[in-house]
Every structure is written in C-alpha cells, then in structure tokens.
Scaffold this motif. Structure first.
Motif: not given
Length: 444
Positions: A89-94, A141-153
C-alpha cells in the motif's frame, strides 16, 4: 526532490477561498480521525477478544496460560504481515495517491473483522476454526499495514502553515478512540450478557458492528481531496518508480530508516503493554473484575485522546523530536512504579497507574510520532517510508510484546519485574535512537 515544506504554504491552491479552506480542512480532520478510529477499533478488538474470548473458544483444549499464549500468537501474526501490507500500500500510495489507498484499506479491514464475527468455533468445526481465524487476522494485518502512514499523511500534508503538529496528532487520536471503543463495547456486552451468552454469541456483536462503522468511514474518506504535496509531486512528475528501494538508498534515507525503526521500539512495546497485555495480566494473574479492568483501559484511552492534541501543540513549540524523546524517556522511568501499583491487586491503583502511563505519558510521545516520522522522508517516498518504519518495527515492538511479557511473567511465577526490565530496555533503545536522529537529515 520535493519536500513537504515546498508545497505547504498553499495547501488548497492559490485561488482557494477561506471558506473553502475551512471546509476542506474539516473534511480532512473527519476523514483522518474517523478512519483511523474505525481501523484501530477493528484491529484492537481482536486484541481484547484474544485476552477474554479466543483463548477459550478457539484454543479450548489447553491450559489457561498456553491458550492465552496461542491467542496472542495469532495476535502477533497480524503484526508480522503488516510490513507486507505496508510495502504494497505504500507503493500504491506513493504512485496513485493517499485517498484511494486509504479507502481500499478500510474495505479490507471491515470485511476481515465482520467475518470474524460469524466464524464458527473449534467446538463446531474443529481445527479449521483457528486456521480461519489466523487467515482473517492476516487480512486484518495486511489492510492495517497501509492505513497508519496514509492517515498521517492525509492530515500532515493538508495541514496549514504552523499547525503541522496539531494535524499530525489527529490520526493518533483515532488509535486511542478505537481502543476505547473496542474495550468499551466489550465491557458493555459483558454487562448485558452472562458469561455463557457472551462466549456463545455476545462477543460477535462487537465484530459485526464494524460493518456499520466501515460504511460511514468510506463515505467520509471518499469525500476528501488528495493531499497538496502528492498533487505537487504528480504535477512535477516526480513520483518514484521504486519507493521501497529508495527508502534504503542513500546514506540519509538508510540512516533515517534504521533510527526510525529503533526509535519506535519503546512506543510499540508501551502501547501493547498498557492497551493489550494489561487486560490479561489484571484479569488473569491478578484476578481483577473483567468489566472493571476494561473500563479502566477505556478511561485511560479517552484521557489519551484528550491529551494528544496537547502533544501536537507542544510539537509546534518545541519540535517533534524533543517531545517524542521526553515522552519515551518518561515511559521507561515509570515502568517499574506502575507495575508496582498493578501488583498490589487494587483496582483503584491499577486504574491510576494506567491513566498515568497510558493516558498521559503515552499521549505525550504518541502525538509527536506521526509528525516526526513524516519528516524522515521526501514526499515522493513518504508513504512507503512511514509504512516501513511503523510496520516493520511492529513485528518486534508491538506484535511480540504480549507474548514475551506473558512468557517472562509465567517464568517468574507471576512476578512482573523481569518483564519490567524488558520494557525499560525498549525505552533505552528508543531514547538513544531518537537522540541520534539529526535535524539536518529531516525533510520538514
């Protein structure tokens, strides 16, 4: 490379009116706060259930200690898979943006949690029950792996000039509220139902409630605009083609990644001690009333939620690094005194200790964490960078902590002091790593 400060002065564009700006920021706050509250409610609902339910209905043919450890082992699996979700999700988000990625993570989390609510027990389908529970925990866990960073940003990259600390604390409030909501719902259900009813079907209500919350959360998140920092990267055609590789490329990125991973050890251990393990320790080893313990955790979580914006204000005055450092050091100092209060077996002293170390001290450094870690990376790899630091450290800092503490206390016949030594060590590691982060290497 573009940094957040390069695009921060005009987050909504030069032609944005004051009223449009206020409306946009209200939507950002709602999307970030509501979204993280729901996601953390879902994730830590499992933690509460692991302490009170899953060790009985999914691992019933074991001793109390072994059953609890097995339940916490499946809890830890969620943290092991989170880095995978963080990288994906980090890759997708970036690459495609923060907004779409966050909507997707919420759908996956909601589905996994709701399915747990209808999962047959071991008594009904045998060994398949804990296997299915494990698979759903993996999806969580897979879903939450991309949650925190995206919410912070979403919050930090939309923040007005001079208010980055306050906006950076908003997603952290969602964690406190999510935990409070989860423990509060479980406490209420145990009051409404007797133990047999609760273990049979009462606990499932808390998990099925997630469906309603997720629908509301998705609607709010789809209403928010993409962050100005990401739009600027798109405009300048600076999106990274390999953000994960870039996080570990170059001396500054490598240094920041290593120090970020180590600095989070104390925070992850602290949260999962006070918010997760303390429930098992109090209700099991100390034989305290379950409802009272859950209410104590709920109250401490609400105190944290109230104080997190104060941490954000302190960040704006003193800097995220100093605030985080002060809080993580205070946590280490208070571990032994707080466990001494716990060990008395007195509910009032247990609640007092929990409010002090979880409600107050944890709020101090957790409110600074999002802003500090967002500054470790440039915009084009920031989603992946935050995910790497938060999710990879989650394996040892968060997921394994309840299991380690349960083992250490069992090895000392119920005495908590060896476990306290372990927690102090995590604080020392985090303090040293935080001190070594150099201001000149930050991107905010």
């Amino acid at each position: 490379m573009t940094t957040l400060s390069d695009v921060q002065p005009t987050p909504g564009g030069a032609d944005e009116s004051a009223e449009d700006r206020r409306k946009r920021l209200r939507t950002v706050v709602a999307a970030s706060l509501l979204g993280t509250t729901i996601e953390w409610y879902d994730f830590f609902l499992y933690a509460t259930a692991a302490s009170l339910v899953f060790n009985k209905i999914f691992f019933p043919d074991t001793s109390s200690t072994v059953g609890t450890m097995l339940a916490f082992a499946t809890f830890a699996v969620g943290f092991v898979v989170r880095p995978v979700g963080g990288v994906v999700f980090g890759h997708v988000g970036d690459r495609i943006g923060r907004k779409k990625t966050l909507a997707l993570t919420m759908v996956l989390m909601g589905v996994a949690t709701a399915l747990m609510g209808v999962l047959p027990t071991t008594a009904q389908i045998g060994v398949l029950a804990p296997i299915l529970l494990l698979l759903l925990r993996v999806l969580q866990g897979f879903a939450l792996g991309g949650e925190w960073a995206g919410a912070v940003l979403l919050a930090v990259e939309h923040s007005p000039p001079g208010k980055r600390g306050r906006f950076g604390s908003i997603p952290q409030i969602g964690l406190a509220l999510g935990l409070a909501l989860g423990t509060g719902v479980f406490a209420l259900l145990q009051v409404v139902f007797d133990e047999e009813q609760f273990l049979s079907y009462g606990w499932r209500i808390a998990f099925l409630l997630s469906l309603v919350l997720v629908v509301v959360g998705i609607v709010v998140r789809l209403a928010v605009e993409e962050t100005p920092a990401f739009r600027e990267v798109e405009h300048l055609q600076q999106r990274s083609t390999a953000p994960f590789k870039q996080v570990f490329t170059g001396r500054r990125n490598i240094r920041n990644s290593i120090l970020g991973l180590l600095s989070r050890w104390g925070e992850g251990a602290a949260f999962n001690t006070w918010g997760v393990f303390a429930i098992t320790y109090a209700t099991g080893t100390l034989a305290m009333n379950k409802v009272s313990v859950l209410l104590a955790v709920t109250v401490a979580s609400l105190v944290m939620a109230v104080l997190l914006p104060v941490s954000g204000l302190l960040v704006e005055r003193h800097g995220a690094q100093r605030v985080y450092l002060a809080g993580i050091a205070a946590y280490g100092v208070l571990v032994f005194p707080v466990f001494a209060l716990f060990h008395t077996g007195n509910l009032a002293l247990f609640g007092l200790g929990l409010i002090l170390v979880f409600g107050i001290v944890h709020a101090l450094f957790y409110g600074a964490q999002g802003t500090l870690y967002a500054s470790l990376y440039p915009t084009e790899i920031r989603y992946t960078g935050l995910s790497v630091v938060y999710q990879f450290s989650g394996i040892y800092a968060s997921g394994l902590t309840p299991l380690i503490l349960t083992s250490l206390i069992a090895a000392t016949n119920g005495a908590p002091w060896l476990a306290c030594g372990f927690l102090v060590a995590t604080s020392v590691i985090s303090v040293v790593a935080t001190v070594l982060i150099r201001p000149r290497d930050l991107h905010l």
